[in-house]
Scaffold this motif. Structure first.
Motif, PDB file in Angstrom:
ATOM      1  N   LYS A  46       0.865  -1.183   0.000  1.00 23.34           N
ATOM      2  CA  LYS A  46       0.000   0.000   0.000  1.00 23.34           C
ATOM      3  C   LYS A  46       0.899   1.230   0.000  1.00 23.34           C
ATOM      4  O   LYS A  46       1.885   1.274   0.744  1.00 23.34           O
ATOM      5  N   LEU A  47       0.570   2.217  -0.822  1.00 23.22           N
ATOM      6  CA  LEU A  47       1.426   3.391  -0.965  1.00 23.22           C
ATOM      7  C   LEU A  47       0.604   4.669  -0.893  1.00 23.22           C
ATOM      8  O   LEU A  47      -0.563   4.688  -1.303  1.00 23.22           O
ATOM      9  N   GLY A  48       1.235   5.746  -0.416  1.00 27.60           N
ATOM     10  CA  GLY A  48       0.545   7.025  -0.423  1.00 27.60           C
ATOM     11  C   GLY A  48       1.329   8.117   0.278  1.00 27.60           C
ATOM     12  O   GLY A  48       2.086   7.853   1.213  1.00 27.60           O
ATOM     13  N   LEU A  49       1.142   9.333  -0.207  1.00 32.46           N
ATOM     14  CA  LEU A  49       1.649  10.512   0.498  1.00 32.46           C
ATOM     15  C   LEU A  49       0.484  11.016   1.346  1.00 32.46           C
ATOM     16  O   LEU A  49      -0.400  11.722   0.861  1.00 32.46           O
ATOM     17  N   THR A  50       0.476  10.615   2.593  1.00 37.77           N
ATOM     18  CA  THR A  50      -0.695  10.777   3.464  1.00 37.77           C
ATOM     19  C   THR A  50      -0.595  11.978   4.408  1.00 37.77           C
ATOM     20  O   THR A  50      -1.408  12.123   5.318  1.00 37.77           O
ATOM     21  N   GLU A  51       0.368  12.851   4.168  1.00 37.92           N
ATOM     22  CA  GLU A  51       0.686  13.895   5.154  1.00 37.92           C
ATOM     23  C   GLU A  51      -0.444  14.895   5.393  1.00 37.92           C
ATOM     24  O   GLU A  51      -0.614  15.384   6.517  1.00 37.92           O
ATOM     25  N   THR A  52      -1.209  15.256   4.346  1.00 43.01           N
ATOM     26  CA  THR A  52      -2.245  16.285   4.561  1.00 43.01           C
ATOM     27  C   THR A  52      -3.327  15.816   5.529  1.00 43.01           C
ATOM     28  O   THR A  52      -4.022  16.638   6.129  1.00 43.01           O
ATOM     29  N   ALA A  53      -3.451  14.487   5.699  1.00 38.99           N
ATOM     30  CA  ALA A  53      -4.396  13.959   6.680  1.00 38.99           C
ATOM     31  C   ALA A  53      -3.877  14.135   8.109  1.00 38.99           C
ATOM     32  O   ALA A  53      -4.634  13.960   9.072  1.00 38.99           O
ATOM     33  N   LEU A  54      -2.593  14.491   8.246  1.00 43.76           N
ATOM     34  CA  LEU A  54      -1.972  14.674   9.563  1.00 43.76           C
ATOM     35  C   LEU A  54      -1.665  16.138   9.860  1.00 43.76           C
ATOM     36  O   LEU A  54      -0.943  16.452  10.800  1.00 43.76           O
ATOM     37  N   GLY A  55      -2.192  17.029   9.021  1.00 46.66           N
ATOM     38  CA  GLY A  55      -1.983  18.455   9.252  1.00 46.66           C
ATOM     39  C   GLY A  55      -0.653  18.988   8.772  1.00 46.66           C
ATOM     40  O   GLY A  55      -0.253  20.088   9.151  1.00 46.66           O
ATOM     41  N   ILE A  56       0.057  18.215   7.931  1.00 47.21           N
ATOM     42  CA  ILE A  56       1.335  18.654   7.374  1.00 47.21           C
ATOM     43  C   ILE A  56       1.313  18.409   5.859  1.00 47.21           C
ATOM     44  O   ILE A  56       0.262  18.084   5.296  1.00 47.21           O
ATOM     45  N   ILE A  57       2.448  18.552   5.201  1.00 43.44           N
ATOM     46  CA  ILE A  57       2.570  18.209   3.789  1.00 43.44           C
ATOM     47  C   ILE A  57       3.802  17.322   3.615  1.00 43.44           C
ATOM     48  O   ILE A  57       4.643  17.254   4.516  1.00 43.44           O
ATOM     49  N   PRO A  58       3.919  16.632   2.494  1.00 38.01           N
ATOM     50  CA  PRO A  58       5.155  15.889   2.256  1.00 38.01           C
ATOM     51  C   PRO A  58       6.346  16.841   2.362  1.00 38.01           C
ATOM     52  O   PRO A  58       6.362  17.876   1.698  1.00 38.01           O
ATOM     53  N   GLY A  59       7.314  16.479   3.194  1.00 32.29           N
ATOM     54  CA  GLY A  59       8.428  17.398   3.469  1.00 32.29           C
ATOM     55  C   GLY A  59       9.790  16.842   3.126  1.00 32.29           C
ATOM     56  O   GLY A  59      10.804  17.426   3.481  1.00 32.29           O
TER      57      GLY A  59
END
Length: 259
Positions: A128-141
Motif C-alpha cells: 500500500k502506498l501514499g503521500l498521506t501527510e495532509t491527513a496529519l496536518g502537514i505536507i510531504p516534506g
C-alpha cells in the motif's frame, strides 16, 4: 545499541534491509543515522554496482517518520529531525549506483518519499502506498511535492497529495508510481535479478547515465543535452570503454573493472 539497518553484499549487489519491523520501519533518528552511514559506505565502494533497498517481513517497507518519537520532541528537535529525513531521502537519489526500491509492504509518507528518490520501484502485490501527510496536518516534506509530479504529472500528483489517498500496488502501477508488481514471496528475488541485469554493465557508465538523467531532468533540453555530453565525455578515456569495444569485436561478454 540496536541496529535497524542491515546491508548484505551479494557479488556486486548491495541489499539494504530496514529491520525495525515492530515499528513498521518508521524512521527514528537512530535509524536515519544508520541509513546514512550505510549509504556513505556503499557510495564509495566501487565493487558495489547496484543497490536494492527493502523492509524486513511483508507488512511494511517504511511507514515514514516515527510519529511516536516525534511526540516527545520540542520544536527545534522536530525541525532537525525533518531536515534529517530530507537529507536521508536525498542521499538515496545522490547515491552513485542505481537503486531499486523493493516495496514489500506499506510505504506511506516519508516511506514513499524515500522510494521516489530511488531509480526504480518494484512493489509486492500486497503493498500500500501514499503521500498521506495532509491527513496529519502537514505536507510531504522530504521531496514528495517535487518528485511525485515530476514522475506522474502535476494534476495526478496534486490529486493524490490533496486527498492523502492510500493506493494499492495495482493503483500505484496505474499512476506510474511503480514500475513492477510481483508476488510477495518473489519480490526480493525479482529485485535482485533486475539489479544483476544492471550490474553486468560498465559501472562507470551506470554512474554517468544516472547523473545525466537526474540532472538533465531538472533543466531545459538544451542544457540537459550539454549535461549528457559532459557525462559521455567522462567515459572516453576509461578502460571499460575500450574493454566494451574489444569484447564486442571478439563476440564475448565484457569484463568490466570500473576503471
Amino acid at each position: 545499541m540496536p541496529n535497524f539497518v542491515k546491508v548484505e553484499v551479494q557479488d556486486d549487489i548491495a541489499i539494504m534491509t530496514f529491520t525495525r519491523a515492530e515499528a513498521a520501519n518508521a524512521l527514528s533518528v537512530q535509524m536515519l543515522h544508520e541509513i546514512n552511514e550505510a549509504l556513505e559506505s556503499i557510495h564509495y565502494n566501487r565493487s558495489i554496482r547496484a543497490v536494492v533497498v527493502t523492509g524486513d517481513g511483508e507488512k511494511a517497507f517504511c511507514a515514514g517518520a516515527d510519529l511516536k518519537e516525534r511526540k516527545g520532541m520540542n520544536e527545534e528537535e522536530t525541525r532537525k529531525t525533518i531536515a534529517l529525513i530530507g537529507k536521508t531521502v536525498n542521499h538515496f537519489e545522490s547515491l552513485a549506483q542505481p537503486v531499486i526500491a523493493a516495496i514489500n509492504g506499506v510505504a506511506f509518507g516519508g516511506g514513499l518519499e524515500l522510494a521516489l528518490a530511488c531509480d526504480i520501484r518494484m512493489a509486492s502485490s500486497t503493498a500500500k502506498l501514499g503521500l498521506t501527510e495532509t491527513a496529519l496536518g502537514i505536507i510531504p516534506g522530504a521531496g514528495g511535492t517535487q518528485r511525485l509530479p515530476r514522475l506522474i504529472g502535476i494534476g495526478k500528483a496534486k490529486e493524490l497529495i490533496y486527498t492523502a489517498r492510500r493506493l494499492s500496488a495495482e493503483e500505484a502501477f496505474g499512476y506510474g508510481i511503480i514500475e513492477h508488481i510481483v508476488e510477495p514471496g518473489e519480490l526480493l528475488e525479482k529485485a535482485t535479478e533486475l539489479a544483476r541485469e544492471m550490474a553486468k554493465n560498465a559501472p562507470l557508465s551506470l554512474i554517468q547515465a544516472k547523473t545525466a538523467i537526474n540532472q538533465g531532468m531538472q533543466t531545459d533540453i538544451s542544457t540537459a543535452l550539454q549535461i549528457e555530453s559532459l557525462a559521455y565525455s567522462r567515459l572516453l578515456q576509461t578502460e571499460d570503454r575500450l574493454e566494451g569495444l574489444k569484447a564486442f569485436q571478439e563476440k564475448r561478454s565484457p569484463i568490466y573493472s570500473g576503471k
